[in-house]
Design an enzyme around this catalytic site. Structure first.
Site, PDB file in Angstrom:
ATOM      1  N   HIS A 125       3.500  -0.931  10.688  1.00 38.66           N
ATOM      2  CA  HIS A 125       2.960   0.486  10.373  1.00 38.66           C
ATOM      3  C   HIS A 125       1.924   0.845  11.301  1.00 38.66           C
ATOM      4  O   HIS A 125       0.986   0.248  11.676  1.00 38.66           O
ATOM      5  CB  HIS A 125       3.264   0.588   9.178  1.00 38.66           C
ATOM      6  CG  HIS A 125       2.012  -0.241   8.238  1.00 38.66           C
ATOM      7  ND1 HIS A 125       2.265  -1.069   7.885  1.00 38.66           N
ATOM      8  CD2 HIS A 125       0.708   0.539   8.054  1.00 38.66           C
ATOM      9  CE1 HIS A 125       0.745  -1.812   7.275  1.00 38.66           C
ATOM     10  NE2 HIS A 125       0.082  -0.788   7.734  1.00 38.66           N
ATOM     11  N   ARG A 147      -2.624  -7.492  13.240  1.00 35.66           N
ATOM     12  CA  ARG A 147      -2.776  -6.130  14.736  1.00 35.66           C
ATOM     13  C   ARG A 147      -1.696  -7.047  14.859  1.00 35.66           C
ATOM     14  O   ARG A 147      -1.500  -8.283  15.638  1.00 35.66           O
ATOM     15  CB  ARG A 147      -4.353  -6.630  15.257  1.00 35.66           C
ATOM     16  CG  ARG A 147      -3.786  -5.144  15.647  1.00 35.66           C
ATOM     17  CD  ARG A 147      -5.692  -5.120  16.321  1.00 35.66           C
ATOM     18  NE  ARG A 147      -6.856  -4.401  14.813  1.00 35.66           N
ATOM     19  CZ  ARG A 147      -8.044  -5.386  14.672  1.00 35.66           C
ATOM     20  NH1 ARG A 147      -7.989  -6.176  15.999  1.00 35.66           N
ATOM     21  NH2 ARG A 147      -8.645  -5.119  13.895  1.00 35.66           N
ATOM     22  N   GLU A 161       0.934  -1.382   0.345  1.00 35.54           N
ATOM     23  CA  GLU A 161      -0.495   0.095  -0.165  1.00 35.54           C
ATOM     24  C   GLU A 161       0.987   1.643   0.368  1.00 35.54           C
ATOM     25  O   GLU A 161       2.174   1.039   0.249  1.00 35.54           O
ATOM     26  CB  GLU A 161      -1.026   0.057   1.597  1.00 35.54           C
ATOM     27  CG  GLU A 161      -0.022   0.348   2.093  1.00 35.54           C
ATOM     28  CD  GLU A 161      -1.575  -0.242   3.381  1.00 35.54           C
ATOM     29  OE1 GLU A 161      -1.931  -1.066   3.846  1.00 35.54           O
ATOM     30  OE2 GLU A 161      -0.849   0.537   4.511  1.00 35.54           O
TER      31      GLU A 161
HETATM   32 ZN    ZN Z   1      -1.536  -1.122   6.145  1.00 36.35          ZN
END
Ligand code: ZN
Length: 314
Positions: A174, A194, A117
């Site tokens: 991130h 997560r 991304e």
């Molecule tokens: Zn992400």
């Protein structure tokens, strides 16, 4: 269909624990509320498949259009529509997370795409930082730091300002922080591991962490760090500025202050208006609009006073 037709989409919105009211109050998205964190502006993903709201394909979903009219997308072979474009409004911090790559999701998640991304920072506070990368030297040290909750030591905070651009490859730790508005262009994937959620409670419970998957996929030693970041100030206006070209996508920034001719010679061209308003070949567009110029469109004239992020497959 006429290949000169502009395909507009109705975004899918996502309410999340960290979301805010900007998508309603600043962007005017119908149905957005007080904790809407994501606007999936161009998406054919099953978790948020956008509806086409203009032209010959009005009422169809983007996934159906991709399946049934591959010619609109230049006949590309990807099994599912490959890209997803989002606007993210983070009122509070997002979890610290990591995404897997194509190979890992095919083996473990039964999905076609991992998640590379990239972020264009539309807005953020003064002296802001984002979490990008980590400080563990070995996978063992990484596992220890995660199991012992030593997140302050583990994560790297990178100074970021409005207009910055960041490429987040799979395996990169991130987190987007509160106060950021981001235009994200990504592979069409919704798989997030997560790592840490600040002990936050949602409906009285902590959201599940994906500790083992995270330890498996985090790149060690870290390669991202500040290399992920580039500044866009000083880019020319009224021209397409390439921000990135990687295996999965090409992304450009376009600031329009007069008439600009853009050659749509890609399999398709995705566009999101971040700010301002104007026209594309005479059709009015404004902040928050998302649209696709199909294959064979050729030259498009963008005019007005507006800022856009465009993308296509590479
Ligand atoms: Zn992400």
């Amino acid at each position: 269909m006429d290949s000169r037709e502009i395909i507009f989409l109705k975004p899918q919105l996502k309410d999340v624990v960290w979301g805010g009211n900007k998508l309603r109050d600043e962007f005017g998205y119908e149905g957005a509320g007080d904790s809407t964190g994501e606007c999936w502006g161009i998406s054919a993903h099953p978790n948020g498949d956008d509806e086409i709201i203009s032209g010959s394909f009005k009422g169809m979903s983007l996934s159906a259009l991709y399946k049934e009219h591959r010619e609109v997308f230049g006949g590309i072979r990807a099994e599912e529509f490959p890209l997803l474009v989002k606007i993210i409004d983070a009122k509070q911090d997002l979890s610290i997370q990591v995404h897997p790559d194509d190979a890992y999701v095919k083996e473990h998640e039964n999905c076609p795409y991992g998640k590379t991304e990239c972020w264009y920072v539309m807005d953020c506070p003064e002296n802001a930082t984002l979490v990008i990368g980590h400080n563990a030297g070995t996978r063992e040290e990484l596992a220890d730091m995660i199991h012992e909750n030593r997140y302050e030591e583990l994560i790297k905070n990178v100074p970021v300002r409005k207009g910055d651009f960041l490429q987040i490859t799979p395996g990169t730790v991130h987190a987007i922080k509160g106060g950021f508005t981001i235009l994200e262009t990504q592979q069409s994937s919704d798989i997030t591991y997560r790592v840490y959620d600040y002990g936050r409670l949602v409906d009285g419970k902590e959201r599940p962490l994906h500790v083992q998957q995270s330890i498996d996929v985090i790149t060690v030693p870290d390669k991202a760090g500040e290399e992920a970041l580039s500044h866009t100030d000083g880019l020319s206006v009224n021209t397409l500025n390439e921000l990135i070209c990687c295996e999965y996508y090409r992304v450009w920034k376009l600031t329009v202050t007069k008439s600009v001719e853009v050659d749509q010679n890609h399999p398709f061209l995705l566009a999101s208006v971040l700010d301002g308003s104007g026209t594309v070949d005479g059709t009015e567009v404004k902040k928050g609009d998302h649209f696709i110029l199909p294959a064979g469109y050729g030259k498009a004239v963008f005019a007005g006073d507006m800022e856009l992020i465009l993308s296509s497959v590479s």
